[in-house]
Design an enzyme around this catalytic site. Structure first.
Site, mmCIF file in Angstrom:
data_model
loop_
_atom_site.group_PDB
_atom_site.id
_atom_site.type_symbol
_atom_site.label_atom_id
_atom_site.label_comp_id
_atom_site.label_asym_id
_atom_site.label_seq_id
_atom_site.Cartn_x
_atom_site.Cartn_y
_atom_site.Cartn_z
ATOM 1 N N ASP A 174 7.134 -4.532 8.209
ATOM 2 C CA ASP A 174 7.040 -4.595 6.755
ATOM 3 C C ASP A 174 8.218 -5.431 6.271
ATOM 4 O O ASP A 174 9.375 -5.017 6.357
ATOM 5 C CB ASP A 174 7.125 -3.169 6.156
ATOM 6 C CG ASP A 174 6.842 -3.150 4.656
ATOM 7 O OD1 ASP A 174 7.213 -4.119 3.966
ATOM 8 O OD2 ASP A 174 6.257 -2.159 4.182
ATOM 9 N N ARG A 235 -7.291 -2.502 3.232
ATOM 10 C CA ARG A 235 -8.332 -3.286 2.557
ATOM 11 C C ARG A 235 -9.040 -4.145 3.592
ATOM 12 O O ARG A 235 -8.384 -4.729 4.480
ATOM 13 C CB ARG A 235 -7.718 -4.205 1.480
ATOM 14 C CG ARG A 235 -7.360 -3.483 0.186
ATOM 15 C CD ARG A 235 -8.621 -2.954 -0.522
ATOM 16 N NE ARG A 235 -8.303 -2.186 -1.711
ATOM 17 C CZ ARG A 235 -8.160 -0.858 -1.733
ATOM 18 N NH1 ARG A 235 -8.264 -0.153 -0.618
ATOM 19 N NH2 ARG A 235 -7.922 -0.238 -2.858
ATOM 20 N N GLU A 264 -17.880 -4.498 -0.156
ATOM 21 C CA GLU A 264 -18.302 -3.086 -0.051
ATOM 22 C C GLU A 264 -19.473 -2.808 -0.979
ATOM 23 O O GLU A 264 -19.399 -3.185 -2.162
ATOM 24 C CB GLU A 264 -17.123 -2.174 -0.390
ATOM 25 C CG GLU A 264 -16.036 -2.296 0.680
ATOM 26 C CD GLU A 264 -14.821 -1.403 0.445
ATOM 27 O OE1 GLU A 264 -14.753 -0.737 -0.596
ATOM 28 O OE2 GLU A 264 -13.949 -1.385 1.313
ATOM 29 N N HIS A 282 -15.298 3.779 2.927
ATOM 30 C CA HIS A 282 -14.128 3.816 2.029
ATOM 31 C C HIS A 282 -13.858 5.258 1.538
ATOM 32 O O HIS A 282 -13.918 5.553 0.346
ATOM 33 C CB HIS A 282 -14.327 2.870 0.820
ATOM 34 C CG HIS A 282 -13.020 2.471 0.183
ATOM 35 N ND1 HIS A 282 -12.830 1.232 -0.398
ATOM 36 C CD2 HIS A 282 -11.846 3.142 0.028
ATOM 37 C CE1 HIS A 282 -11.598 1.167 -0.887
ATOM 38 N NE2 HIS A 282 -10.980 2.314 -0.642
ATOM 39 N N LEU A 283 -13.566 6.099 2.520
ATOM 40 C CA LEU A 283 -13.367 7.524 2.215
ATOM 41 C C LEU A 283 -11.901 7.951 2.216
ATOM 42 O O LEU A 283 -11.609 9.138 2.049
ATOM 43 C CB LEU A 283 -14.113 8.380 3.257
ATOM 44 C CG LEU A 283 -15.630 8.340 3.214
ATOM 45 C CD1 LEU A 283 -16.212 9.239 4.326
ATOM 46 C CD2 LEU A 283 -16.139 8.824 1.852
HETATM 47 N N1 NAI Z 1 -8.898 3.594 2.094
HETATM 48 C C1 NAI Z 1 -8.510 4.176 1.003
HETATM 49 O O1 NAI Z 1 -9.251 4.927 0.367
HETATM 50 C C2 NAI Z 1 -7.132 3.962 0.507
HETATM 51 C C3 NAI Z 1 -6.526 2.765 0.701
HETATM 52 N N2 NAI Z 1 -5.262 2.536 0.256
HETATM 53 C C4 NAI Z 1 -4.669 1.236 0.544
HETATM 54 O O2 NAI Z 1 -3.599 1.416 1.451
HETATM 55 C C5 NAI Z 1 -2.644 0.374 1.279
HETATM 56 C C6 NAI Z 1 -1.259 0.972 1.203
HETATM 57 O O3 NAI Z 1 -1.133 1.835 0.101
HETATM 58 P P1 NAI Z 1 0.289 2.468 -0.245
HETATM 59 O O4 NAI Z 1 0.978 2.843 0.997
HETATM 60 O O5 NAI Z 1 0.057 3.479 -1.281
HETATM 61 O O6 NAI Z 1 1.025 1.196 -0.882
HETATM 62 P P2 NAI Z 1 2.570 0.889 -0.878
HETATM 63 O O7 NAI Z 1 2.767 -0.158 -1.906
HETATM 64 O O8 NAI Z 1 3.347 2.143 -0.952
HETATM 65 O O9 NAI Z 1 2.826 0.244 0.547
HETATM 66 C C7 NAI Z 1 2.433 -1.024 0.918
HETATM 67 C C8 NAI Z 1 3.502 -1.594 1.825
HETATM 68 O O10 NAI Z 1 3.015 -2.834 2.342
HETATM 69 C C9 NAI Z 1 4.122 -3.680 2.468
HETATM 70 N N3 NAI Z 1 3.725 -5.069 2.594
HETATM 71 C C10 NAI Z 1 3.465 -5.970 1.615
HETATM 72 N N4 NAI Z 1 3.173 -7.155 2.173
HETATM 73 C C11 NAI Z 1 3.228 -6.985 3.524
HETATM 74 C C12 NAI Z 1 3.023 -7.849 4.615
HETATM 75 N N5 NAI Z 1 2.697 -9.129 4.455
HETATM 76 N N6 NAI Z 1 3.158 -7.328 5.856
HETATM 77 C C13 NAI Z 1 3.497 -6.037 6.032
HETATM 78 N N7 NAI Z 1 3.715 -5.187 5.023
HETATM 79 C C14 NAI Z 1 3.579 -5.662 3.784
HETATM 80 C C15 NAI Z 1 4.939 -3.370 1.233
HETATM 81 O O11 NAI Z 1 6.281 -3.782 1.396
HETATM 82 C C16 NAI Z 1 4.803 -1.885 1.114
HETATM 83 O O12 NAI Z 1 5.881 -1.224 1.750
HETATM 84 C C17 NAI Z 1 -3.105 -0.380 0.032
HETATM 85 O O13 NAI Z 1 -3.836 -1.496 0.450
HETATM 86 C C18 NAI Z 1 -4.021 0.582 -0.650
HETATM 87 O O14 NAI Z 1 -4.926 -0.059 -1.479
HETATM 88 C C19 NAI Z 1 -4.533 3.500 -0.381
HETATM 89 C C20 NAI Z 1 -5.103 4.719 -0.632
HETATM 90 C C21 NAI Z 1 -6.456 5.031 -0.239
HETATM 91 O O1 HPV Z 2 -6.436 4.034 -3.831
HETATM 92 C C1 HPV Z 2 -6.898 3.130 -3.138
HETATM 93 O O2 HPV Z 2 -6.346 2.045 -2.935
HETATM 94 C C2 HPV Z 2 -8.205 3.302 -2.533
HETATM 95 O O3 HPV Z 2 -8.607 2.465 -1.797
HETATM 96 C C3 HPV Z 2 -9.022 4.465 -2.912
HETATM 97 O O4 HPV Z 2 -10.205 3.926 -3.425
HETATM 98 P P1 HPV Z 2 -11.228 4.840 -4.247
HETATM 99 O O5 HPV Z 2 -10.485 5.329 -5.446
HETATM 100 O O6 HPV Z 2 -11.630 5.959 -3.347
HETATM 101 O O7 HPV Z 2 -12.354 3.930 -4.605
#
Ligand code: NAI
Ligand code: HPV
Length: 546
Positions: A174, A235, A264, A282-283
């Site tokens: 990171d 993503r 999606e 996407h859960l």
């Molecule tokens: N599948 C789902 O339902 C969910 C997906 N997400 C996704 O998970 C990801 C992370 O979320 P959070 O941890 O809450 O965000 P966050 O902002 O806390 O963490 C993201 C991290 O990625 C780092 N970063 C940025 N560019 C980078 C790069 N080029 N290489 C490596 N690291 C890099 C940042 O410095 C940061 O520390 C997001 O894409 C978010 O949308 C989050 C919640 C649910």
């Molecule tokens: O919070 C995020 O980044 C997620 O990916 C969660 O997506 P959702 O609210 O379940 O459609």
């Protein structure tokens, strides 16, 4: 009749607690599965929009809102489905709910990691199809294996902690994460190449940005250990999905577990159908607990924003901690009023291009965040002379678009540290003024103000010291200093029943020139202003609406 309540459109399923909270304050329209056209039609009737990841909030949505849409709430973390530039240009605040689903996403990552390693979904489908294939579904162990966490943010660090509990050796990449935070979790931060080359498992946790788009591609897959396993709950777009299919077919990637997809629901089933892929729709954020948490978090943020509060989770505006905000509040009002005052002193035809703001404060420069003040000065400068609506979100953008340069300077004072600021001075250079006395010796319009007992006052106009509270409107009047002037002006105004709230005279020397500043509660008629102008000693005057 127009409803006095704001209207909030909830375009995707939101936890009930959040919807109930919204209903206490707004008319709530829960309409799911809208087409983009339907969304664009509805949006012109809405003050706020709440979405999750399934709704594209495009530029067209902001354009269709006709300026009514004030807040977009993203009930989750990723805001890659919201056109942030368009939101900012339209002065629309975007807020998200960045913390309530962190653990859910991390748990889903671990669930996918373990399910993939032990072929859970494939074995389950096979058993349900009537087979008993104990040799086919021999898995791999996690203990002792190296996991590379790509993106050591909220989710990434929670995944790392859990993986360590499973006995894995965890490294992370990171570029922006502090190394000491990683070290505290027992995780070493390494370069991108080192991470992907040494990992047995790679788990993706970075946001989708232009820099991370397709960060896993043919070239990077080629650098990985043969037989690597990949988890993606971030993503879909961070992986080149066609390249992943090729890497799976070639055996470079042994398995992948994917919760997210470039499109999606995914259109091309090659990846989802691949026998070495475990997929979920996407859960990551979809637990009962996370959805209730996210719903409350976003409802509170949206209601707060509609009430004019500064959001702590703003994505496209400065986040101002509550304690800083309460300190700055009277200065925020002063900043806007000084901007309004200064711009109204500019003579028609002079384009305002260059503004300097001087903040007089005893506090150290890095102890004063001026973004909020700058935005409010910009609002004050632009709104009286245009049809633009300026707020904290679009202030810098609007200034830039109008070619307005705002330079900021600090004047370090020796006074008390108790107040964040002593004075704010606004200067507009290279313009003519309709009130020549507002020009300083060096030729720019100059107004200065202070906060007294919580109320903004203008305390200097040009080189004249005055003292008028900036509450109603003011008349600035330069005259030859002589007895009876206050009475003459006051009686003209009282004949018109205009209440004088404040009056102050600033002079260079006795019986020379003086500037009289008069605060008025009502707007004087043109006739009474004309009569003030006709008083023989009056050399110039101007009426300004604050
Ligand atoms: N599948 C789902 O339902 C969910 C997906 N997400 C996704 O998970 C990801 C992370 O979320 P959070 O941890 O809450 O965000 P966050 O902002 O806390 O963490 C993201 C991290 O990625 C780092 N970063 C940025 N560019 C980078 C790069 N080029 N290489 C490596 N690291 C890099 C940042 O410095 C940061 O520390 C997001 O894409 C978010 O949308 C989050 C919640 C649910
Ligand atoms: O919070 C995020 O980044 C997620 O990916 C969660 O997506 P959702 O609210 O379940 O459609």
């Amino acid at each position: 009749m127009c409803s006095p309540k704001p209207t909030v459109l909830v375009a995707e399923k939101l936890g009930e607690a959040g919807v109930n909270l919204l209903k206490q304050f707004a008319d709530v329209d829960c309409s799911y599965n809208l087409t983009s056209k339907e969304l664009c039609t509805k949006i012109s009737l809405c003050d706020a929009l709440i979405v999750r990841s399934g709704t594209k909030v495009s530029r067209e949505v902001f354009e269709s809102s006709g300026g009514r849409l004030k807040v977009v709430g993203r009930a989750g973390v990723g805001i890659d489905n919201v056109d942030l530039a368009a939101a900012t240009e339209h002065g629309c605040l975007v807020v998200n709910a960045p913390t309530a689903n962190t653990v859910a996403a991390a748990e889903h990552g671990i669930a996918l990691l373990t399910a993939m390693a032990r072929n859970i979904s494939q074995a389950d489908a096979s058993l349900k199809a009537g087979k008993w294939l104990r040799n086919k579904y021999v898995g791999v162990s996690l203990v002792g294996k190296t996991l590379a966490v790509m993106g050591f943010g909220k989710v990434g660090s929670e995944v790392a902690r859990r993986a360590k509990g499973l006995g894995m050796h965890v490294i992370a990449h990171d570029p922006y994460a502090p190394a000491d935070r990683a070290r505290a979790t027992g995780v070493e931060l390494v370069s991108f190449d080192e991470a992907i080359a040494s990992a047995d498992f790679i788990s993706l946790h970075m946001p989708l940005t232009p820099a991370t788009n397709k960060i896993l591609n043919d070239e990077t897959f080629a650098k990985m250990k043969k037989g690597v396993r990949i988890v993606n709950v971030a993503r879909g777009g961070v992986i080149d999905e066609d390249a992943l299919v090729r890497a799976l077919d070639a055996g470079i990637v042994a398995q992948a577990a994917l919760d997210v997809f470039t499109v999606e629901p995914p259109k091309d089933s090659k990846l989802v159908q691949h026998e070495n892929v475990t997929a979920t729709p996407h859960l990551g954020a979809s637990t009962m607990e996370a959805q209730e948490g996210v719903a409350i978090e976003i409802a509170e943020a949206v209601v707060g924003a509609l009430n004019g509060e500064l959001a702590a989770t703003a994505v496209n505006a400065p986040m101002v901690p509550a304690e800083v905000l309460s300190e700055l509040k009277p200065f925020v009002a002063l900043a806007e009023k000084l901007g309004r005052l200064a711009v109204q002193l500019v003579a028609g035809g002079s384009g305002v291009k260059s503004v300097k703001v001087i903040y007089g404060s005893a506090r150290a420069p890095d102890d004063l965040d001026t973004r909020l003040l700058r935005a409010m000065i910009t609002k004050g400068l632009i709104e009286p002379i245009s049809s633009s609506f300026v707020n904290l979100v679009n202030a810098d953008f609007t200034a830039k678009q109008r070619g307005l340069r705002i330079a900021e300077e600090r004047s370090l004072l020796n006074g008390s540290l108790e107040s964040p600021l002593e004075f704010i001075q606004v200067q507009i250079s290279s313009v003519d003024s309709k009130f020549a006395s507002a020009l300083s010796d060096s030729g720019e319009i100059r107004v200065e103000g202070r906060v007294k007992d919580g109320i903004p006052h203008v305390t200097k106009v040009g080189s004249f010291e005055v003292d008028v509270s900036l509450e109603g409107s003011i008349i600035l009047c330069r005259q030859v200093d002589q007895p009876g002037m206050i009475g003459k002006v006051g009686s003209i105004l009282s004949e018109e029943n205009v209440n004088v709230s404040f009056m102050s005279v600033g002079r260079i020397a006795p019986r020379k020139h003086a500037v009289m500043a008069i605060g008025v509660d009502e707007e004087p008629t043109k006739e009474s202003l004309k009569r003030i102008g006709e008083i023989p000693a009056v050399e110039e005057f101007v009426y300004l609406k604050i």
